[in-house]
Design a protein around this motif. Structure first.
Motif, PDB file in Angstrom:
ATOM      1  N   GLY A 178       0.708  10.105  14.559  1.00 25.03           N
ATOM      2  CA  GLY A 178       1.782   9.558  13.746  1.00 25.03           C
ATOM      3  C   GLY A 178       2.154  10.471  12.585  1.00 25.03           C
ATOM      4  N   VAL A 179       2.908   9.919  11.649  1.00 26.28           N
ATOM      5  CA  VAL A 179       3.468  10.724  10.567  1.00 26.28           C
ATOM      6  C   VAL A 179       2.373  11.358   9.707  1.00 26.28           C
ATOM      7  CG1 VAL A 179       4.896  10.655   8.489  1.00 26.28           C
ATOM      8  CG2 VAL A 179       5.628   9.418  10.547  1.00 26.28           C
ATOM      9  N   LEU A 180       1.366  10.582   9.322  1.00 23.48           N
ATOM     10  CA  LEU A 180       0.306  11.150   8.478  1.00 23.48           C
ATOM     11  C   LEU A 180      -0.507  12.204   9.221  1.00 23.48           C
ATOM     12  CD1 LEU A 180      -1.039   8.093   6.445  1.00 23.48           C
ATOM     13  CD2 LEU A 180       0.554   9.883   5.711  1.00 23.48           C
ATOM     14  N   ASP A 181      -0.810  11.966  10.495  1.00 26.01           N
ATOM     15  CA  ASP A 181      -1.526  12.962  11.290  1.00 26.01           C
ATOM     16  C   ASP A 181      -0.752  14.269  11.346  1.00 26.01           C
ATOM     17  OD1 ASP A 181      -3.737  11.459  11.836  1.00 26.01           O
ATOM     18  OD2 ASP A 181      -3.333  11.201  13.986  1.00 26.01           O
ATOM     19  N   ARG A 182       0.543  14.184  11.519  1.00 29.26           N
ATOM     20  CA  ARG A 182       1.374  15.383  11.606  1.00 29.26           C
ATOM     21  C   ARG A 182       1.389  16.143  10.273  1.00 29.26           C
ATOM     22  NH1 ARG A 182       5.009  15.146  16.138  1.00 29.26           N
ATOM     23  NH2 ARG A 182       4.644  13.241  17.336  1.00 29.26           N
ATOM     24  N   LEU A 183       1.415  15.401   9.177  1.00 29.02           N
ATOM     25  CA  LEU A 183       1.426  16.058   7.861  1.00 29.02           C
ATOM     26  C   LEU A 183       0.082  16.708   7.557  1.00 29.02           C
ATOM     27  CD1 LEU A 183       3.432  13.308   5.977  1.00 29.02           C
ATOM     28  CD2 LEU A 183       4.204  15.655   6.426  1.00 29.02           C
ATOM     29  N   ALA A 205       0.820  -1.216   0.000  1.00 24.25           N
ATOM     30  CA  ALA A 205       0.000   0.000   0.000  1.00 24.25           C
ATOM     31  C   ALA A 205       0.852   1.264   0.000  1.00 24.25           C
ATOM     32  CB  ALA A 205      -0.915   0.000   1.218  1.00 24.25           C
ATOM     33  N   TRP A 206       0.390   2.254  -0.771  1.00 26.74           N
ATOM     34  CA  TRP A 206       1.039   3.560  -0.867  1.00 26.74           C
ATOM     35  C   TRP A 206       0.071   4.656  -0.420  1.00 26.74           C
ATOM     36  CZ3 TRP A 206       5.990   4.677  -2.891  1.00 26.74           C
ATOM     37  CH2 TRP A 206       6.661   3.598  -3.489  1.00 26.74           C
ATOM     38  N   TRP A 207       0.627   5.732   0.141  1.00 27.15           N
ATOM     39  CA  TRP A 207      -0.105   6.958   0.411  1.00 27.15           C
ATOM     40  C   TRP A 207       0.528   8.071  -0.424  1.00 27.15           C
ATOM     41  CZ3 TRP A 207       0.218   2.897   3.455  1.00 27.15           C
ATOM     42  CH2 TRP A 207      -0.875   2.545   4.243  1.00 27.15           C
ATOM     43  N   ARG A 208      -0.246   9.093  -0.724  1.00 26.00           N
ATOM     44  CA  ARG A 208       0.246  10.209  -1.533  1.00 26.00           C
ATOM     45  C   ARG A 208       0.076  11.500  -0.746  1.00 26.00           C
ATOM     46  NH1 ARG A 208      -1.557  14.124  -5.244  1.00 26.00           N
ATOM     47  NH2 ARG A 208      -0.352  14.286  -7.198  1.00 26.00           N
ATOM     48  N   VAL A 209       1.187  12.174  -0.452  1.00 31.81           N
ATOM     49  CA  VAL A 209       1.158  13.445   0.267  1.00 31.81           C
ATOM     50  C   VAL A 209       1.586  14.529  -0.716  1.00 31.81           C
ATOM     51  CG1 VAL A 209       1.981  14.722   2.283  1.00 31.81           C
ATOM     52  CG2 VAL A 209       1.821  12.223   2.376  1.00 31.81           C
ATOM     53  N   SER A 210       0.817  15.604  -0.788  1.00 25.93           N
ATOM     54  CA  SER A 210       1.110  16.602  -1.806  1.00 25.93           C
ATOM     55  C   SER A 210       0.972  18.026  -1.282  1.00 25.93           C
ATOM     56  CB  SER A 210       0.205  16.413  -3.029  1.00 25.93           C
ATOM     57  OG  SER A 210      -1.153  16.554  -2.669  1.00 25.93           O
ATOM     58  N   GLU A 245      -2.066  17.723   1.685  1.00 20.78           N
ATOM     59  CA  GLU A 245      -3.131  16.810   1.261  1.00 20.78           C
ATOM     60  C   GLU A 245      -2.616  15.378   1.316  1.00 20.78           C
ATOM     61  OE1 GLU A 245      -6.135  15.951  -2.524  1.00 20.78           O
ATOM     62  OE2 GLU A 245      -4.442  17.336  -2.739  1.00 20.78           O
ATOM     63  N   VAL A 246      -3.411  14.512   1.918  1.00 25.95           N
ATOM     64  CA  VAL A 246      -3.024  13.099   2.042  1.00 25.95           C
ATOM     65  C   VAL A 246      -4.098  12.234   1.391  1.00 25.95           C
ATOM     66  CG1 VAL A 246      -2.536  11.184   3.618  1.00 25.95           C
ATOM     67  CG2 VAL A 246      -1.758  13.514   4.193  1.00 25.95           C
ATOM     68  N   LYS A 247      -3.692  11.428   0.439  1.00 25.18           N
ATOM     69  CA  LYS A 247      -4.601  10.462  -0.174  1.00 25.18           C
ATOM     70  C   LYS A 247      -4.180   9.059   0.245  1.00 25.18           C
ATOM     71  CE  LYS A 247      -6.055  13.080  -4.237  1.00 25.18           C
ATOM     72  NZ  LYS A 247      -6.186  13.089  -5.720  1.00 25.18           N
ATOM     73  N   GLY A 287       0.413  21.273  -3.656  1.00 23.33           N
ATOM     74  CA  GLY A 287       0.303  21.717  -5.033  1.00 23.33           C
ATOM     75  C   GLY A 287       0.696  20.593  -5.972  1.00 23.33           C
ATOM     76  N   GLU A 288       1.653  20.865  -6.846  1.00 22.45           N
ATOM     77  CA  GLU A 288       2.113  19.846  -7.793  1.00 22.45           C
ATOM     78  C   GLU A 288       3.252  18.989  -7.229  1.00 22.45           C
ATOM     79  OE1 GLU A 288       0.660  19.294 -10.777  1.00 22.45           O
ATOM     80  OE2 GLU A 288      -0.807  20.774 -10.093  1.00 22.45           O
ATOM     81  N   ASN A 289       3.767  19.345  -6.065  1.00 18.26           N
ATOM     82  CA  ASN A 289       4.868  18.592  -5.460  1.00 18.26           C
ATOM     83  C   ASN A 289       4.309  17.411  -4.665  1.00 18.26           C
ATOM     84  OD1 ASN A 289       6.244  20.749  -6.523  1.00 18.26           O
ATOM     85  ND2 ASN A 289       6.690  21.696  -4.536  1.00 18.26           N
ATOM     86  N   VAL A 290       4.927  16.253  -4.829  1.00 11.12           N
ATOM     87  CA  VAL A 290       4.360  15.018  -4.274  1.00 11.12           C
ATOM     88  C   VAL A 290       5.432  14.184  -3.583  1.00 11.12           C
ATOM     89  CG1 VAL A 290       3.241  12.817  -4.864  1.00 11.12           C
ATOM     90  CG2 VAL A 290       2.563  14.919  -6.049  1.00 11.12           C
ATOM     91  N   VAL A 291       5.056  13.557  -2.468  1.00 10.36           N
ATOM     92  CA  VAL A 291       5.849  12.486  -1.864  1.00 10.36           C
ATOM     93  C   VAL A 291       4.972  11.244  -1.807  1.00 10.36           C
ATOM     94  CG1 VAL A 291       7.048  11.633   0.188  1.00 10.36           C
ATOM     95  CG2 VAL A 291       7.315  14.024  -0.503  1.00 10.36           C
ATOM     96  N   TYR A 292       5.423  10.187  -2.452  1.00  8.90           N
ATOM     97  CA  TYR A 292       4.740   8.897  -2.390  1.00  8.90           C
ATOM     98  C   TYR A 292       5.275   8.145  -1.177  1.00  8.90           C
ATOM     99  CZ  TYR A 292       3.219   9.844  -7.164  1.00  8.90           C
ATOM    100  OH  TYR A 292       2.656  10.415  -8.288  1.00  8.90           O
ATOM    101  N   VAL A 293       4.379   7.780  -0.266  1.00 10.07           N
ATOM    102  CA  VAL A 293       4.779   7.137   0.980  1.00 10.07           C
ATOM    103  C   VAL A 293       4.413   5.653   0.939  1.00 10.07           C
ATOM    104  CG1 VAL A 293       4.560   7.123   3.492  1.00 10.07           C
ATOM    105  CG2 VAL A 293       4.420   9.297   2.229  1.00 10.07           C
ATOM    106  N   LEU A 294       5.411   4.820   1.055  1.00  8.20           N
ATOM    107  CA  LEU A 294       5.218   3.373   1.085  1.00  8.20           C
ATOM    108  C   LEU A 294       5.244   2.908   2.534  1.00  8.20           C
ATOM    109  CD1 LEU A 294       5.048   0.573  -0.257  1.00  8.20           C
ATOM    110  CD2 LEU A 294       7.546   0.608  -0.463  1.00  8.20           C
ATOM    111  N   GLY A 295       4.119   2.366   3.022  1.00 11.59           N
ATOM    112  CA  GLY A 295       4.091   1.806   4.368  1.00 11.59           C
ATOM    113  C   GLY A 295       4.858   0.496   4.384  1.00 11.59           C
ATOM    114  N   SER A 296       5.702   0.294   5.397  1.00 13.02           N
ATOM    115  CA  SER A 296       6.528  -0.915   5.442  1.00 13.02           C
ATOM    116  C   SER A 296       6.244  -1.712   6.713  1.00 13.02           C
ATOM    117  CB  SER A 296       8.015  -0.556   5.379  1.00 13.02           C
ATOM    118  OG  SER A 296       8.425   0.077   6.571  1.00 13.02           O
TER     119      SER A 296
END
Length: 278
Positions: free
Chosen positions: A260-265, A10-15, A271-273, A17-26
């Motif tokens: 956690g990390v997503l809550d902080r972001l 599973a991946w999450w997408r944090v953005s 934006e978190v998808k 604007g047009e800048n993106v970090v793809y987050v891979l849960g491990s």
């Protein structure tokens, strides 16, 4: 709790604007050299600005803090730890250490928390389980692709001092959890790792975590955990200042936990998808 729509983990997408970090849960624990579908990762690695790796379970600078070695020496004992245990618990401890091929002198400590952490690590090594995969593979693939790797290292000194201060009850609770995990065997951990590889987040979170609970029993460990989460969120936020995209690898529990990390972001306005949205 979601199941990924794309193949593989599973991946999450944090953005921003047009800048993106793809987050891979491990996974926090997995079989060594476990196979997983890398197609999405390899596609996103192409053109990535950087790869941010987990901060826990990394090399630590034992000599970095004054007093760290003093704390370590206070944990040591000339008498095997099992000699301090009541008969029934001693029998269980001896059975586990003999099963994984370790001598009594290996656990020469008077500290129950230290004995539990050491036994957990030895059991996992004997069972071919590791907390460093898929991190090692992803680091290697990023380096082969010429992508910058960001990976923070913490000093173990404060945690060693925390172990010294952990009371007997907390240490014995840790030891009990480790014995339960070792006696049960690795089937549940392997099943959780397979679920991770298939993108089933709920099932992936069902794996054992006695080692992590042991560490959290030490004074200062909760603050250290919060610091690590904050630092990972900060690294992702910094990556979002750069045009284009980056990749971050974050263990599932610190990624998804409350605070956690997503809550902080999210709290910072990013934006978190979720995997279900991608």
């Amino acid at each position: 709790m979601v199941t990924a729509r794309l193949p593989g983990p599973a991946w999450w997408r944090v953005s921003k604007g047009e800048n993106v970090v793809y987050v891979l849960g491990s996974p926090s624990l997995a079989p060594e050299r476990m196979q997983w579908d890398r197609a999405i990762f390899e596609r996103r690695l192409q053109g990535a600005n950087e790869v941010i790796l987990p901060y826990r379970g990394l090399r630590v600078k034992v000599m970095g803090v004054p007093g760290a070695m003093v704390a370590y020496m206070k944990l040591k004992s000339s008498k095997p730890f099992e000699e301090t245990l009541p008969p029934e618990l001693k029998a269980r401890f001896v059975a586990v250490r003999e099963k994984i091929g370790q001598p009594a002198k290996r656990y020469g400590t008077k500290n129950a928390l230290a004995a539990g952490v050491l036994l957990a690590g030895d059991y996992r090594e004997a069972s071919n389980l590791t907390d460093s995969d898929p991190t090692k593979l992803i680091r290697y693939l990023a380096q082969q692709a010429g992508v910058k790797v960001e990976q923070k290292t913490y000093d173990v000194g404060p945690l060693l001092r925390g172990m010294v201060k952990t009371d007997r009850a907390g240490g014995m609770a840790c030891l009990e959890e480790v014995l339960n995990e070792a006696e049960a065997g690795s089937a549940a951990t392997r099943a959780a790792a397979r679920s991770w590889a298939e993108g089933d987040v709920r099932a992936a979170l069902s794996g054992e975590r006695s080692y992590e609970r042991c560490l959290n029993a030490a004074p200062g460990a909760i603050a250290f955990d919060a610091r690590a989460k904050a630092d990972q969120a900060s690294a992702i936020a910094k990556a979002l200042e750069k045009p284009g995209h980056s990749i971050a690898l974050v263990q599932l529990r610190p990624l998804l936990s409350k605070g956690g990390v997503l809550d902080r972001l999210r709290a910072q306005g990013f934006e978190v998808k979720t995997p279900g949205d991608l």
